[in-house]
Design an enzyme around this catalytic site. Structure first.
Site, PDB file in Angstrom:
ATOM      1  N   GLU A 155       0.786  -1.256  -0.012  1.00 14.56           N
ATOM      2  CA  GLU A 155       0.101  -0.050  -0.114  1.00 14.56           C
ATOM      3  C   GLU A 155       0.746   1.200   0.084  1.00 14.56           C
ATOM      4  O   GLU A 155       0.917   1.946   0.865  1.00 14.56           O
ATOM      5  CB  GLU A 155      -1.126  -0.235   1.262  1.00 14.56           C
ATOM      6  CG  GLU A 155      -1.944  -1.248   1.275  1.00 14.56           C
ATOM      7  CD  GLU A 155      -3.257  -0.943   2.175  1.00 14.56           C
ATOM      8  OE1 GLU A 155      -2.949  -0.481   2.989  1.00 14.56           O
ATOM      9  OE2 GLU A 155      -4.263  -1.523   1.719  1.00 14.56           O
ATOM     10  N   GLU A 319      -6.498  -7.883  -0.783  1.00 12.67           N
ATOM     11  CA  GLU A 319      -7.177  -7.992   0.448  1.00 12.67           C
ATOM     12  C   GLU A 319      -8.538  -7.498   0.149  1.00 12.67           C
ATOM     13  O   GLU A 319      -9.116  -6.447  -0.131  1.00 12.67           O
ATOM     14  CB  GLU A 319      -6.439  -6.720   1.313  1.00 12.67           C
ATOM     15  CG  GLU A 319      -5.020  -6.941   1.517  1.00 12.67           C
ATOM     16  CD  GLU A 319      -4.310  -5.919   2.573  1.00 12.67           C
ATOM     17  OE1 GLU A 319      -5.174  -5.164   3.289  1.00 12.67           O
ATOM     18  OE2 GLU A 319      -3.331  -5.846   2.434  1.00 12.67           O
TER      19      GLU A 319
HETATM   20  C1  GAL Z   1      -4.331  -2.910   4.793  1.00  9.41           C
HETATM   21  C2  GAL Z   1      -3.217  -3.124   4.724  1.00  9.41           C
HETATM   22  C3  GAL Z   1      -3.181  -4.485   5.648  1.00  9.41           C
HETATM   23  C4  GAL Z   1      -4.024  -4.268   6.748  1.00  9.41           C
HETATM   24  C5  GAL Z   1      -5.302  -4.141   6.590  1.00  9.41           C
HETATM   25  C6  GAL Z   1      -6.219  -3.714   7.562  1.00  9.41           C
HETATM   26  O1  GAL Z   1      -4.543  -1.118   4.588  1.00  9.41           O
HETATM   27  O2  GAL Z   1      -2.673  -3.292   3.519  1.00  9.41           O
HETATM   28  O3  GAL Z   1      -1.767  -4.666   5.968  1.00  9.41           O
HETATM   29  O4  GAL Z   1      -3.430  -3.336   7.652  1.00  9.41           O
HETATM   30  O5  GAL Z   1      -5.308  -2.738   5.904  1.00  9.41           O
HETATM   31  O6  GAL Z   1      -5.884  -2.585   8.361  1.00  9.41           O
END
Ligand code: GAL
Length: 685
Positions: A155, A319
């Site tokens: 990110e 994700e």
């Molecule tokens: C995303 C990140 C993950 C985790 C997730 C939940 O932004 O890539 O590592 O932090 O959010 O907070």
């Protein structure tokens, strides 16, 4: 836009994955976890994005035993792996010995170890450590059979997208020297005669530090944001160029976005095979800012997915939310209700994703994210969400023909990074832009009129625009001759272009043009703007009469005048001191037409445009559905796949006006159909 031809997202399959953190769990759990994932239909794990110490526990001492062991197990079990460069979390030994790798606040105070993304992109020392580690990882793991692709960092620009370290100051100066060559040119571009801001030595030029009221030169800020994008892209390229030397030919390189101040078109061109996205629709249910009246809630996420698609028409979700959101000190949202995990997965697929990686397999039992839930809770027992993932994997088997299909849209909303970034600091611009972007999204979604965002870049060709019947370019405040030439070609060839208020009054420096407005857009729109004003608080709302229909010209009003015979006034203001004056002009230009609308778009206004320009409800002969359900269509090789998504916690009715094949039920259907709460139907026409 680049087509995807790499291994995972290659048009051949849609697959499920999950994010796994081998370093956070007892090794004894690994084998069982992988078996359970495979049993649930999960074929891919993403690993290592925060695990620098597992590769380089001390400066220059590389050790691969930990992930060798994990990858060996993955290979034995047939689990595929997306491997990450762990550069989002530099180790304590590194930031302690070389504090210059740290980012700083606006006053130059260094951020200390303890969070993540605390580094800066420009520190030569950090870049050297990153390059060495990437080189080592590429050499060691590049040919590993379990690996199918690589994620760069994690990110980029999330949480922090401002950089104020000493390295950033030096790099910013270099960026400006390359751009302007001398200080006279820089002073002219930034208009430094205003308030005596003239620079006489390059040493005086700095990143924008804190000032009284924190107000500074806007042209400088615009260049600073361009610089941040440039730094981010070059940081990604540093890693990608190294990996490309070692990875297997079919393996891909991606990074997970989308965040502000990054030119993703450039990043994809230089470094990525496709972009992946982190999709958390539950932010809409955040306990802090939950808005009961918001008709869209989690459906707003479709706007972000549209943005993702503007970089890669077929992309991945690195994700995908699978549990409640929450950090220990911020962000709180509930657990997805039964059916929502499936709905959000289908939302991603409907918009062009062929890979869905759930965040995360097990919920962390330690650290900042103990409330950010994954599929499994702390105990790891089988639970409702795991059963839902398993059921999704069964559904996805039936959706395989959709793989590689592209989102179908007749409408494009034009964007460009200069204008995006201008809204970071310019309040006037930001207000109209937000209003119009939100309204266009709401209106076109409710009309079931799918659209794409289309970025205008130096690479954009007339063919890229020609496939759209209508292009909205809501507030092209900054215009260039090159962009205008492209748009004129589009219209002359038969396209319909719609521009809104505040068009064309700035040049690329962000300075205003001493010209009749809308400046460079005057020719194609046949319009002049003798006067303009914010909508006065006394008037509250100003309306336009367009053929007897009354729609709002929101926030700001350009009072118009036609300047040529081909320009026709279609609408006039109904109130305020400019009642009766032109508010909407249509200009015939070549085979097409350009519209200039004097306000920002309200929802009703955007709907009326879509109807008048005949792009509303393009699938109305096929399907009837309520506003609260979303329609998305992907098409490939003449095949069309309709996704109908019910975001409501209640049943909704739709009507299939023609026979269609229900891909999930595996039967042909016609007539009335009931969608269960949160259900998605996928029909092939
Ligand atoms: C995303 C990140 C993950 C985790 C997730 C939940 O932004 O890539 O590592 O932090 O959010 O907070």
């Amino acid at each position: 836009m680049q087509q995807n031809n790499r291994k995972m997202i290659n048009g051949k399959s849609i697959i499920l994955g999950t994010c796994y953190y081998p370093e956070q769990w007892d090794k004894k759990l690994w084998a069982e976890d992988i078996d359970r994932m495979l049993a649930a239909g999960i074929q891919v794990v993403r690993v290592a994005e925060f695990a620098w110490n597992k590769f380089e526990p001390r400066e220059g001492e590389y050790d691969f035993t930990f992930f060798d062991e994990f990858l060996k197990l993955a290979e034995e079990k047939g689990m595929k792996v997306i491997f990450c460069t762990p550069t989002a979390t530099p180790p304590a030994w590194l930031s302690t010995k070389y504090p210059e790798i740290l980012n700083a606040d606006q006053d130059g105070n260094l951020f200390r170890h303890g969070n993540r993304r605390h580094y800066n992109y420009n520190s030569p020392i950090y870049r050297e450590f990153v390059a060495k580690l990437t080189e080592q990882m590429g050499t060691h793991y590049g040919a590993h059979p379990a690996i199918i692709g690589w994620q760069l960092d994690n990110e980029l620009n999330c949480e922090t997208n401002e950089f104020y370290s000493e390295s950033d100051t030096k790099a910013f100066r270099k960026f400006l020297q390359d751009k302007y060559e001398n200080l006279d040119a820089l002073n002219a571009a930034w208009g430094t005669d205003f308030w005596n801001q003239t620079y006489t030595d390059w040493e005086e030029v700095d990143v924008p530090r804190r000032t009284n009221n924190n107000t500074t030169n806007p042209h400088r800020v615009l260049d600073y944001i361009r610089f941040i994008s440039d730094s981010t892209c070059s940081f990604a390229k540093l890693q990608a160029d190294i990996l490309k030397k070692y990875i297997k030919p079919d393996d891909f390189i991606t990074t997970n976005g989308i965040f502000d101040r990054i030119d993703y078109q450039r990043m994809q061109r230089e470094s990525l095979d496709f972009i992946t996205f982190d999709s958390y629709p539950d932010f809409a249910y955040g306990l802090d800012d939950y808005d009961e009246k918001d008709p869209f809630k989690d459906r707003w996420w479709s706007m972000k997915l549209t943005e993702v698609r503007s970089t890669s028409p077929v992309f991945g979700i690195m994700e995908q939310q699978s549990g409640a959101d929450g950090w220990t000190n911020r962000l709180e949202a509930p657990t997805p209700k039964p059916g929502q995990l499936t709905l959000w997965t289908m939302q991603s697929i409907a918009h062009g994703s062929d890979y869905i990686g759930y965040f995360r397999w097990r919920t962390s039992i330690m650290g900042t994210e103990i409330y950010w839930h994954g599929i499994l809770d702390y105990s790891g027992r089988d639970n409702r969400r795991l059963r839902e993932v398993k059921a999704v994997s069964e559904k996805i088997k039936k959706l395989q023909p959709v793989a590689g299909a592209e989102y179908a849209a007749k409408i494009g909303i034009l964007k460009d990074y200069d204008n995006n970034w201008d809204t970071n600091y310019d309040n006037w611009h930001r207000r109209v832009e937000r209003q119009s972007q939100d309204s266009l999204f709401l209106a076109l979604q409710q009309l079931h009129a799918p659209y794409n965002y289309v970025y205008l870049t130096e690479e954009t060709k007339p063919e890229d625009l020609k496939k759209y019947e209508v292009l909205f370019y809501p507030h092209a405040t900054i215009l260039t001759k090159e962009k205008m030439a492209l748009l004129e070609t589009y219209v002359a060839d038969g396209g319909k272009l719609v521009m809104g208020c505040r068009t064309g009054y700035k040049d690329r420096t962000g300075k205003c043009v001493m010209d009749y407005l809308p400046g460079l857009a005057s020719k194609v729109t046949g319009t002049d703007i003798p006067e303009y004003s914010f909508v006065s608080p006394e008037d509250k709302h100003v309306y336009v009469d367009w053929d007897g229909e009354k729609v709002e010209a929101a926030i700001f009003n350009d009072i118009l005048a036609p300047v040529c015979e081909s320009a026709e006034v279609l609408g006039t203001y109904t109130n305020s001191y400019y009642a009766g004056e032109p508010a909407l002009i249509r200009n015939s230009f070549g085979k097409g037409e350009a519209y200039y609308f004097g306000g920002a778009f309200a929802v009703d206004t955007a709907k009326l445009f879509a109807r008048k320009l005949k792009v509303a409800e393009p699938f109305k002969d096929v399907i009837e559905l309520p506003e609260c359900c979303e329609l998305a269509v992907r098409e490939k090789d003449g095949r069309q796949f309709l996704f109908v998504l019910n975001y409501q916690p209640r049943e909704e009715q739709i009507v299939l006006k023609k026979q269609a094949f229900d891909m999930l039920a595996e039967e042909s259907r016609e007539g009335n159909v009931t969608l269960a709460p949160y259900e998605t139907k996928v029909y092939e026409l």
